[in-house]
Write a protein that holds these residues in place. Structure first.
Motif, PDB file in Angstrom:
ATOM      1  N   ALA A 142       0.867  -1.181   0.000  1.00  0.00           N
ATOM      2  CA  ALA A 142       0.000   0.000   0.000  1.00  0.00           C
ATOM      3  C   ALA A 142       0.903   1.230   0.000  1.00  0.00           C
ATOM      4  CB  ALA A 142      -0.910  -0.008   1.227  1.00  0.00           C
ATOM      5  N   PRO A 143       0.372   2.416  -0.325  1.00  0.00           N
ATOM      6  CA  PRO A 143       1.199   3.623  -0.347  1.00  0.00           C
ATOM      7  C   PRO A 143       1.898   3.915   0.978  1.00  0.00           C
ATOM      8  CG  PRO A 143      -0.854   4.034  -1.497  1.00  0.00           C
ATOM      9  CD  PRO A 143      -0.987   2.685  -0.849  1.00  0.00           C
ATOM     10  N   HIS A 144       1.275   3.494   2.093  1.00  0.00           N
ATOM     11  CA  HIS A 144       1.863   3.762   3.408  1.00  0.00           C
ATOM     12  C   HIS A 144       1.783   2.503   4.271  1.00  0.00           C
ATOM     13  CE1 HIS A 144       1.666   8.081   2.455  1.00  0.00           C
ATOM     14  NE2 HIS A 144       0.450   7.825   2.004  1.00  0.00           N
ATOM     15  N   ASN A 145       2.802   2.274   5.064  1.00  0.00           N
ATOM     16  CA  ASN A 145       2.784   1.192   6.047  1.00  0.00           C
ATOM     17  C   ASN A 145       2.187   1.734   7.345  1.00  0.00           C
ATOM     18  OD1 ASN A 145       4.069  -0.495   4.202  1.00  0.00           O
ATOM     19  ND2 ASN A 145       6.110   0.006   4.966  1.00  0.00           N
ATOM     20  N   GLY A 146       0.877   1.883   7.324  1.00  0.00           N
ATOM     21  CA  GLY A 146       0.207   2.521   8.444  1.00  0.00           C
ATOM     22  C   GLY A 146       0.383   4.026   8.384  1.00  0.00           C
ATOM     23  N   ILE A 147      -0.121   4.697   9.420  1.00  0.00           N
ATOM     24  CA  ILE A 147      -0.132   6.164   9.429  1.00  0.00           C
ATOM     25  C   ILE A 147       0.347   6.691  10.775  1.00  0.00           C
ATOM     26  CG2 ILE A 147      -1.588   8.222   9.194  1.00  0.00           C
ATOM     27  CD1 ILE A 147      -3.475   6.673   7.512  1.00  0.00           C
ATOM     28  N   ASP A 148       1.102   7.770  10.721  1.00  0.00           N
ATOM     29  CA  ASP A 148       1.498   8.501  11.922  1.00  0.00           C
ATOM     30  C   ASP A 148       0.287   9.298  12.406  1.00  0.00           C
ATOM     31  OD1 ASP A 148       2.496  10.237  13.836  1.00  0.00           O
ATOM     32  OD2 ASP A 148       4.272  10.794  12.676  1.00  0.00           O
ATOM     33  N   ARG A 149      -0.173   9.020  13.607  1.00  0.00           N
ATOM     34  CA  ARG A 149      -1.358   9.713  14.134  1.00  0.00           C
ATOM     35  C   ARG A 149      -1.177  11.230  14.154  1.00  0.00           C
ATOM     36  NH1 ARG A 149      -3.700   6.244  19.276  1.00  0.00           N
ATOM     37  NH2 ARG A 149      -3.059   4.177  18.562  1.00  0.00           N
ATOM     38  N   ASP A 150       0.034  11.662  14.489  1.00  0.00           N
ATOM     39  CA  ASP A 150       0.275  13.108  14.574  1.00  0.00           C
ATOM     40  C   ASP A 150       0.034  13.789  13.230  1.00  0.00           C
ATOM     41  OD1 ASP A 150       0.910  13.113  17.260  1.00  0.00           O
ATOM     42  OD2 ASP A 150       3.066  12.855  16.921  1.00  0.00           O
ATOM     43  N   ALA A 151       0.366  13.092  12.146  1.00  0.00           N
ATOM     44  CA  ALA A 151       0.143  13.666  10.816  1.00  0.00           C
ATOM     45  C   ALA A 151      -1.341  13.876  10.566  1.00  0.00           C
ATOM     46  CB  ALA A 151       0.743  12.750   9.749  1.00  0.00           C
ATOM     47  N   VAL A 152      -2.152  12.913  11.010  1.00  0.00           N
ATOM     48  CA  VAL A 152      -3.604  13.029  10.849  1.00  0.00           C
ATOM     49  C   VAL A 152      -4.148  14.168  11.704  1.00  0.00           C
ATOM     50  CG1 VAL A 152      -5.818  11.850  11.178  1.00  0.00           C
ATOM     51  CG2 VAL A 152      -3.839  10.586  10.298  1.00  0.00           C
ATOM     52  N   MET A 153      -3.741  14.216  12.965  1.00  0.00           N
ATOM     53  CA  MET A 153      -4.256  15.248  13.867  1.00  0.00           C
ATOM     54  C   MET A 153      -3.800  16.635  13.449  1.00  0.00           C
ATOM     55  SD  MET A 153      -4.251  13.465  17.648  1.00  0.00           S
ATOM     56  CE  MET A 153      -2.517  12.971  17.629  1.00  0.00           C
TER      57      MET A 153
END
Length: 207
Positions: free
Chosen positions: A152-163
């Motif tokens: 997938a484009p990302h191996n999971g997501i950094d929560r801080d980036a979302v917030m």
């Protein structure tokens, strides 16, 4: 993992009981944090077969399902045809964009499939109505084994980036929790994959 991949998996997607149970649990965790009103308009972004969004049909005036996979949206339409009540709409994101405002926007394991997470979160946030909620549930950062041998484009997501993207768009974050843990056997070993829930509210006093 492009549209053709998801199209090919759509018909049997719900046969995986884990996906169904995961969506049910995430819905319960969302409802524990917010209270949908009967007049609420809901958007399920990256909906797949609508496993999360269909939980809102009985407690909202309208639920819109948006995805890039025509095969997934076909399954949504088949489910909608069996409903005794509730209003359902679909958006094929390969042909149309989200244009309306929604009281609740939800997304489950969709963001790590998009190339530009910040742009996507900001875009979704711009469609949250005043007093509305942005509810994003996704995979924490992992080593890439979650979808092995696919990628997938990302191996999971950094929560801080979302917030940070949500706050940048005028959304006040009210929830940041681990709400589900998926387990898989990889090379004979059990691996765990935490899934987070971030909820933000568009508060007129914070804009």
């Amino acid at each position: 993992m492009d549209t053709a991949f998801f199209d090919s998996k759509a018909e049997q997607w719900d046969a995986h009981r884990t996906r169904v149970l995961r969506a049910e649990e995430i819905y319960r965790k969302i409802i524990a944090e917010i209270c949908p009103q009967p007049y609420s308009k809901v958007l399920d972004f990256g909906c797949g077969t609508g496993l999360l969004g269909f939980h809102f049909v009985d407690c909202a005036v309208e639920v819109t399902f948006a995805d890039i996979s025509a095969g997934m949206l076909e399954q949504v339409c088949k489910k909608a045809a069996t409903l005794g009540s509730g209003s359902v709409k679909t958006i094929d994101l390969t042909e149309h964009t989200v244009t309306e405002a929604y009281d609740i926007i939800v997304s489950l394991l969709a963001l790590y499939h998009v190339d530009d997470i910040e742009k996507t979160v900001c875009g979704l946030a711009s469609h949250v109505a005043e007093g509305g909620y942005l509810c994003l549930s996704d995979l924490d950062l992992e080593d890439g084994s979650f979808h092995y041998p696919n990628t997938a484009p990302h191996n999971g997501i950094d929560r801080d980036a979302v917030m940070n993207a949500a706050r940048k768009s005028g959304i006040h974050v009210i929830c940041n929790k681990t709400v589900y843990t998926e387990q898989k056997i990889i090379d004979g070993a059990v691996k765990t994959y935490p899934i987070f829930l971030i909820i933000g509210m568009r508060d007129t006093n914070r804009r």
